[in-house]
Structure formats: structure tokens, C-alpha cells
Design a protein around this motif. Structure first.
Motif, PDB file in Angstrom:
ATOM      1  N   ALA A 231     -33.729 149.263  35.313  1.00 48.47           N
ATOM      2  CA  ALA A 231     -32.867 149.969  34.358  1.00 48.47           C
ATOM      3  C   ALA A 231     -33.637 151.021  33.563  1.00 48.47           C
ATOM      4  CB  ALA A 231     -32.240 148.958  33.408  1.00 48.47           C
ATOM      5  N   LYS A 232     -32.984 152.170  33.342  1.00 53.56           N
ATOM      6  CA  LYS A 232     -33.544 153.217  32.460  1.00 53.56           C
ATOM      7  C   LYS A 232     -32.741 153.298  31.163  1.00 53.56           C
ATOM      8  CE  LYS A 232     -36.515 155.549  35.263  1.00 53.56           C
ATOM      9  NZ  LYS A 232     -36.332 156.189  36.575  1.00 53.56           N
ATOM     10  N   THR A 233     -31.401 153.192  31.295  1.00 57.69           N
ATOM     11  CA  THR A 233     -30.557 153.216  30.096  1.00 57.69           C
ATOM     12  C   THR A 233     -29.519 152.111  30.194  1.00 57.69           C
ATOM     13  OG1 THR A 233     -28.844 154.663  31.017  1.00 57.69           O
ATOM     14  CG2 THR A 233     -30.718 155.750  29.933  1.00 57.69           C
ATOM     15  N   LEU A 234     -29.060 151.687  29.031  1.00 58.77           N
ATOM     16  CA  LEU A 234     -28.044 150.628  28.972  1.00 58.77           C
ATOM     17  C   LEU A 234     -27.028 150.975  27.895  1.00 58.77           C
ATOM     18  CD1 LEU A 234     -26.873 147.722  29.333  1.00 58.77           C
ATOM     19  CD2 LEU A 234     -28.555 146.974  27.640  1.00 58.77           C
ATOM     20  N   GLU A 235     -25.785 150.841  28.228  1.00 54.93           N
ATOM     21  CA  GLU A 235     -24.732 151.017  27.230  1.00 54.93           C
ATOM     22  C   GLU A 235     -23.795 149.818  27.337  1.00 54.93           C
ATOM     23  OE1 GLU A 235     -20.631 153.575  26.743  1.00 54.93           O
ATOM     24  OE2 GLU A 235     -22.147 154.310  28.150  1.00 54.93           O
ATOM     25  N   ILE A 236     -23.525 149.187  26.198  1.00 55.87           N
ATOM     26  CA  ILE A 236     -22.514 148.117  26.214  1.00 55.87           C
ATOM     27  C   ILE A 236     -21.155 148.803  26.058  1.00 55.87           C
ATOM     28  CG2 ILE A 236     -21.610 146.114  24.981  1.00 55.87           C
ATOM     29  CD1 ILE A 236     -24.523 145.433  24.240  1.00 55.87           C
ATOM     30  N   MET A 237     -20.365 148.769  27.091  1.00 51.37           N
ATOM     31  CA  MET A 237     -19.065 149.454  27.037  1.00 51.37           C
ATOM     32  C   MET A 237     -18.036 148.606  26.302  1.00 51.37           C
ATOM     33  SD  MET A 237     -18.839 150.772  30.962  1.00 51.37           S
ATOM     34  CE  MET A 237     -17.504 151.943  30.737  1.00 51.37           C
ATOM     35  N   ASN A 238     -18.131 147.285  26.487  1.00 50.68           N
ATOM     36  CA  ASN A 238     -17.176 146.383  25.865  1.00 50.68           C
ATOM     37  C   ASN A 238     -17.785 144.982  25.875  1.00 50.68           C
ATOM     38  OD1 ASN A 238     -13.938 145.118  26.158  1.00 50.68           O
ATOM     39  ND2 ASN A 238     -14.434 146.750  24.763  1.00 50.68           N
ATOM     40  N   ALA A 239     -17.924 144.427  24.671  1.00 49.18           N
ATOM     41  CA  ALA A 239     -18.511 143.085  24.601  1.00 49.18           C
ATOM     42  C   ALA A 239     -17.485 142.045  25.040  1.00 49.18           C
ATOM     43  CB  ALA A 239     -18.955 142.805  23.170  1.00 49.18           C
ATOM     44  N   SER A 240     -17.910 140.817  25.250  1.00 48.60           N
ATOM     45  CA  SER A 240     -16.974 139.761  25.638  1.00 48.60           C
ATOM     46  C   SER A 240     -17.236 138.507  24.822  1.00 48.60           C
ATOM     47  CB  SER A 240     -17.133 139.444  27.130  1.00 48.60           C
ATOM     48  OG  SER A 240     -16.345 138.325  27.479  1.00 48.60           O
ATOM     49  N   GLU A 241     -16.160 137.873  24.394  1.00 51.49           N
ATOM     50  CA  GLU A 241     -16.275 136.528  23.826  1.00 51.49           C
ATOM     51  C   GLU A 241     -16.755 135.606  24.939  1.00 51.49           C
ATOM     52  OE1 GLU A 241     -15.523 135.610  20.720  1.00 51.49           O
ATOM     53  OE2 GLU A 241     -14.827 137.611  20.115  1.00 51.49           O
ATOM     54  N   ALA A 242     -17.255 134.435  24.557  1.00 47.91           N
ATOM     55  CA  ALA A 242     -17.559 133.430  25.584  1.00 47.91           C
ATOM     56  C   ALA A 242     -16.237 133.097  26.279  1.00 47.91           C
ATOM     57  CB  ALA A 242     -18.139 132.189  24.923  1.00 47.91           C
ATOM     58  N   THR A 243     -16.200 133.151  27.608  1.00 47.22           N
ATOM     59  CA  THR A 243     -14.910 132.970  28.298  1.00 47.22           C
ATOM     60  C   THR A 243     -14.486 131.500  28.271  1.00 47.22           C
ATOM     61  OG1 THR A 243     -16.076 132.756  30.407  1.00 47.22           O
ATOM     62  CG2 THR A 243     -15.231 134.940  29.847  1.00 47.22           C
ATOM     63  N   PRO A 244     -13.178 131.232  28.127  1.00 45.88           N
ATOM     64  CA  PRO A 244     -12.697 129.843  28.065  1.00 45.88           C
ATOM     65  C   PRO A 244     -12.848 129.089  29.385  1.00 45.88           C
ATOM     66  CG  PRO A 244     -10.868 131.397  28.050  1.00 45.88           C
ATOM     67  CD  PRO A 244     -12.111 132.212  27.937  1.00 45.88           C
ATOM     68  N   ILE A 245     -12.983 129.824  30.489  1.00 51.18           N
ATOM     69  CA  ILE A 245     -13.237 129.176  31.785  1.00 51.18           C
ATOM     70  C   ILE A 245     -14.384 129.931  32.442  1.00 51.18           C
ATOM     71  CG2 ILE A 245     -10.906 128.273  32.260  1.00 51.18           C
ATOM     72  CD1 ILE A 245     -10.396 130.810  33.939  1.00 51.18           C
ATOM     73  N   PRO A 246     -15.236 129.219  33.206  1.00 49.45           N
ATOM     74  CA  PRO A 246     -16.302 129.942  33.905  1.00 49.45           C
ATOM     75  C   PRO A 246     -15.711 130.812  35.021  1.00 49.45           C
ATOM     76  CG  PRO A 246     -16.324 127.613  34.517  1.00 49.45           C
ATOM     77  CD  PRO A 246     -15.286 127.766  33.459  1.00 49.45           C
ATOM     78  N   VAL A 247     -16.335 131.937  35.300  1.00 51.80           N
ATOM     79  CA  VAL A 247     -15.818 132.791  36.375  1.00 51.80           C
ATOM     80  C   VAL A 247     -16.835 132.932  37.506  1.00 51.80           C
ATOM     81  CG1 VAL A 247     -14.402 134.053  34.713  1.00 51.80           C
ATOM     82  CG2 VAL A 247     -16.579 135.040  35.455  1.00 51.80           C
ATOM     83  N   ASP A 248     -17.957 132.202  37.392  1.00 49.75           N
ATOM     84  CA  ASP A 248     -18.999 132.368  38.416  1.00 49.75           C
ATOM     85  C   ASP A 248     -19.001 131.229  39.435  1.00 49.75           C
ATOM     86  OD1 ASP A 248     -19.845 130.410  36.743  1.00 49.75           O
ATOM     87  OD2 ASP A 248     -21.832 131.257  36.355  1.00 49.75           O
ATOM     88  N   SER A 249     -17.952 130.382  39.405  1.00 55.25           N
ATOM     89  CA  SER A 249     -17.867 129.283  40.375  1.00 55.25           C
ATOM     90  C   SER A 249     -16.661 129.536  41.275  1.00 55.25           C
ATOM     91  CB  SER A 249     -17.675 127.954  39.647  1.00 55.25           C
ATOM     92  OG  SER A 249     -16.414 127.953  38.987  1.00 55.25           O
ATOM     93  N   ASP A 250     -16.418 128.629  42.254  1.00 57.14           N
ATOM     94  CA  ASP A 250     -15.223 128.836  43.087  1.00 57.14           C
ATOM     95  C   ASP A 250     -13.938 128.479  42.327  1.00 57.14           C
ATOM     96  OD1 ASP A 250     -14.929 126.073  43.223  1.00 57.14           O
ATOM     97  OD2 ASP A 250     -15.796 125.909  45.223  1.00 57.14           O
TER      98      ASP A 250
END
Ligand code: AMO
Length: 467
Positions: A91-110
């Protein structure tokens, strides 16, 4: 700089890219922070050195924009399992476009082990998971394939009304009150059946529609509540053989193109009579897979030679007067086998219908038939299923249409959701729909159905009487 999709990273070694996507995973190694960035095309590892401000603040599901250099990972770090596993972006630059609350359900599983109510309430998050992104993408590819396949073969896509009159396919109707005609109701179509036949009367010859159908019936693993989608098609001047050949070719080519890892166990597809299916397999939708545990085997089959009628049961939610003994096994527009027409007067239960069911891995994926196109036969069927004059009156348009030079016609309607559910071996049909209703009929994400303003009810001349 133009945004690059994550999926293209593997072709861009040594290039500067700009990516935008979600923080899928985060590994903090002190000075160096690793992020897996996700967009709909996949995942890529981003490496943040202390020179880039802001990386420490990143949390899961933050939406970020990153610019950086695509680099080959050291050999020892290559992950063969991931499409971009040999590359990373420094990475050279980083911009947070939109933060997120902790999600109520995980989205990284099946997602299978998450309670379905939460998945439905937060469907917009649930759909972020890779499996759901894949299912919805494949759904798009399937409908796109169907569209172009049929268009290339002279079919026209024609839309038919959603605000219409009941088309009985054996389920309850959804009713919509009319404001302009107080006290009257539209019914949402259970299928475009009557319209597609009227389109044949109109001379369009080859019609299809990726059509929404509405049925108020209890859901099952393979049956959606409320609404679902069919590839509805109809042709004039055809035999049953023509319809089967077209559908078989369409699905065979579709599987080759969209599901290249799957294999069709038998080709041409076996054809089984309804009687044989019942006798040999105890089912009118037999599962003919040789190896039931093999997720890549597709056992298509045709079931044909259905009886035109079944005995009408008490629960048949059907339009018969109650005194009739017969209900159509498919629907009331299915043509009797020409050899069996005399039996309509003597022994209706022996009459075969020109119905065909498309079966896949033990599911009924489609149904269709050659239609009646002669007024007197249609009237005879109405009588046999016990229609009184009023009920017949509801179909005057069909009987009348059948007096104006009607071409013989027939078709089929494979369920799009049902097909995907069967091909993917999903646990529920809801896994292939973006916003399905729950088993209780709710669209949780929108909290539908809901109360309405009394003013709206007044306008519709409706009063709610709660027990
Ligand atoms: P039929 O009622 O057999 O025929 O429906 C055709 C196909 O639609 C799918 N299907 C469903 N899919 C998901 N959820 C449901 N609740 C649901 N109900 C039906 C199935 C089924 O095989 N008009 C006729 C077709 C015709 O004759 O051309 C009809 O609708 O895959």
C-alpha cells in the motif's frame, strides 16, 4: 486512477493499482499490518508499512480505498489455494471511505451455522459472503445464458401482467385490492400460463419470459414461499418431442458453459413413464444419480405419460365444485393424448396427458405440456373437473380465444430457483435467492408484510376485522 478489480491483480505484477473494497481480514504484526481486501471478484492481501497512515484504525468490513504496487510474494509465502495467492499489494495510500460497525453476523464463513432469522434480517450483510456472492452470480449467468440461447433460436421475450386474474396452478392466490374498482381484486399470477397461451393465439410462435410467479403455499427446502422465478416458454406448431429436445439441449449446453465442473450422468436423458417411475422408484421425481454422494453428478430425466387426472382429494385447493372426482395432474390446459380422447367420455382416469416433467437429482425442476387448443375439449375438461357455470365463466377469455384460428402449442417452465438449488446441492432454495421470504412468509430485511395506514385502507374500501 481507474479502479482495479481484485480479480485482475494476478495479471498486474509490477503495476500501480487503485483498489476499493471491504476489510475481510486483518492481521496486525506490530509494524506491518496485513489486510485481506475483498470485492466481488475475490480477495487480495494488502501490506501496510508504518509509512501509510491509518492502517491501525481499520476494522472488519470497513470500506477502504487503497493505492499501491502489485508484487509477487516470496515463494515461501505463496498460497496456492487463493487465485491471488502469489501476489500482494504494497500500500502507498489509504482512505477509509466508510467505516463499519461490528457486524451482527460474520460474513467470512459459509454461513450455514448462523441462525437463519439473523441471516435474513441482515441479508445485505449475509449476501457479502463468498458463497452467496457465487450463488447470485451463477444465477445471473444462468438466466443470461437462457436469454441468449432462446433469442438465438428465434424466441421473443414478452412480459405479461402481474396484476391479473387467478391462474390456478393448485396453490392459493395473492390478492391485490383495486382502488379504481371498489370491492374488486387482482390476483398475482401463479404462472403466466394463460397469457403465454394467448400469446400463441396472437401468433408470436416462440415466447419466453424469466417470469415471477406468486403462490401462497407452505414452503419446503425446495419450495420458496410467496414468489419464485420460472423460465417460462411456449411454442406453436410443435410436438412434445420438440419441446423435450429444446429443453434438453438448452440445459446440456447451459451446464457445459456455466457449470463446467459438473457432469451429466446420462445423455440423452432417460425418459420414464409416470407409471414406471412410481413402480420402480416409488416417486414421480426419481433421483437417478449413480453415486448419491458425488456433488458434481447431474442426473436429468424426463417423466412422461402422466395420467391426465388424479382423484380429487378433500384438501385439493382447487376450483372444482366439490362434487367432481377429478383434478388435473398438471393443470387444466394440458392436452389429453389424442388416442385417449374417446376415454374422456367413458373412463377419464385412463386418459394420458401430454405432460412432461423435467427431473434433476430427485427434484422436479420443470413441468410443461402440449396444450388443449380446441374449445370443445377444453370445455369437456372443465366439466370433468367439476366447474360450475360461474367457474367456467372465469375462463371465457380462453374459450373465446380458442375460436379464432388457434395454432397447436405447448411449452415448459423450468424453475430457475429450483434448478440452481438442485445443481448447487444447496440446503435450501432460499440460498439461491437474494431476498427470499422466511418460512413464516416475512421479508425480514424490510419487515414485510406490515400494517398499512388506515387512509390507504379507506381508499381501497377495506376494513380489517381481527378475530
Ligand atoms: P408448475 O406449477 O409445475 O408448472 O411449475 C413449474 C416449475 O416451477 C417451479 N416451482 C417452484 N419453484 C420454487 N418455489 C415454488 N413454490 C415453486 N412452484 C413451482 C418448479 C416447477 O417444476 N404453467 C406451468 C408450466 C407449463 O405448463 O408450461 C407451471 O407453472 O421448478
Amino acid at each position: 486512477m481507474k479502479r482495479t478489480s481484485v480479480g485482475d491483480i494476478k495479471n498486474l505484477e509490477g503495476k500501480e493499482v487503485e483498489l476499493a473494497g471491504w476489510v475481510h481480514a486483518r492481521r496486525d504484526h506490530g509494524k506491518i499490518i496485513f489486510i485481506d481486501l475483498r470485492d466481488r471478484t475475490g480477495l487480495v492481501q494488502i501490506v501496510f508499512t508504518p509509512a501509510v497512515a491509518g492502517a491501525v484504525d481499520l476494522r472488519l468490513e470497513y470500506l477502504i480505498r487503497v493505492s499501491g504496487l502489485v508484487k509477487k510474494r516470496p515463494d515461501s509465502m505463496v498460497n496456492d489455494k487463493l487465485p491471488n495467492g502469489a501476489y500482494e499489494v504494497e500500500a502507498k495510500t489509504l482512505e477509509i471511505m466508510n467505516a463499519s460497525e461490528a457486524t451482527p453476523i460474520p460474513v467470512d464463513s459459509d454461513g450455514y451455522d448462523i441462525n437463519e432469522e439473523s441471516r435474513m434480517k441482515y441479508r445485505y450483510l449475509d449476501l457479502r459472503r463468498e458463497r452467496m456472492q457465487r450463488n447470485i452470480r451463477l444465477r445471473h449467468e444462468v438466466s443470461q445464458f437462457m436469454r441468449s440461447y432462446l433469442t438465438e433460436r428465434g424466441f421473443w421475450e414478452i412480459e405479461t401482467p402481474m396484476l391479473t386474474k387467478s391462474t390456478p396452478e393448485g396453490a392459493r392466490d395473492f390478492l391485490v385490492p383495486s382502488r379504481l374498482q371498489p370491492g374488486k381484486f387482482y390476483a398475482l399470477p401463479q404462472s403466466p400460463q394463460q397469457y403465454k397461451q394467448l400469446l400463441m393465439v396472437a401468433g408470436f410462435e416462440k415466447y419466453f419470459q424469466i417470469a415471477r410467479c406468486f403462490r401462497d403455499e407452505d414452503p419446503r427446502a425446495d419450495r420458496a414461499y410467496g414468489e419464485f422465478t420460472q423460465l417460462d416458454l411456449e411454442m406453436s406448431f410443435v410436438t412434445q418431442e420438440d419441446i423435450l429436445a429444446l429443453a434438453e439441449d438448452l440445459f446440456t449446453k447451459l451446464v457445459e458453459k456455466v457449470f463446467p465442473d459438473k457432469h451429466i450422468s446420462q445423455s440423452p436423458w432417460p425418459r420414464i413413464s409416470h407409471k414406471e417411475a412410481k413402480a420402480k422408484y416409488g416417486s414421480d421425481k426419481p433421483d437417478l444419480r449413480k453415486e448419491k454422494n458425488n456433488p458434481d453428478e447431474l442426473a436429468f430425466a424426463w417423466v412422461v405419460d402422466f395420467p391426465l387426472f388424479t382423484e380429487q382429494s378433500e384438501e385439493d385447493f382447487f376450483h372444482g365444485s366439490g362434487s367432481a372426482k377429478f383434478a388435473p395432474s398438471h393443470h387444466m390446459f394440458t392436452a389429453p393424448h389424442p388416442d385417449d380422447i374417446p376415454l374422456l367420455d367413458t373412463d377419464p382416469t385412463k386418459v394420458r396427458g401430454l405432460q412432461h416433467d423435467l427431473v434433476l437429482n430427485g427434484y422436479e425442476v420443470g413441468g410443461g405440456s402440449i396444450r388443449i387448443h380446441e374449445r370443445d375439449i377444453q370445455e369437456k375438461i372443465f366439466n370433468l373437473i367439476g366447474f360450475d357455470e360461474h367457474q367456467k365463466g372465469e375462463f371465457t377469455h380462453m374459450l373465446e380465444a380458442f375460436t379464432y384460428g388457434v395454432p397447436p402449442h405447448g411449452g415448459i417452465a423450468p424453475g430457475l430457483d429450483r434448478f440452481l438449488f438442485a445443481v448447487l446441492g444447496e440446503k435450501s432454495i432460499r440460498e439461491v435467492m437474494a431476498f427470499p421470504a422466511s418460512a413464516g412468509g416475512q421479508i425480514s430485511v424490510m419487515d414485510a408484510p406490515s400494517d398499512v395506514d388506515p387512509k390507504q385502507l379507506n381508499e381501497l374500501h377495506l376494513k380489517i376485522t381481527k378475530e
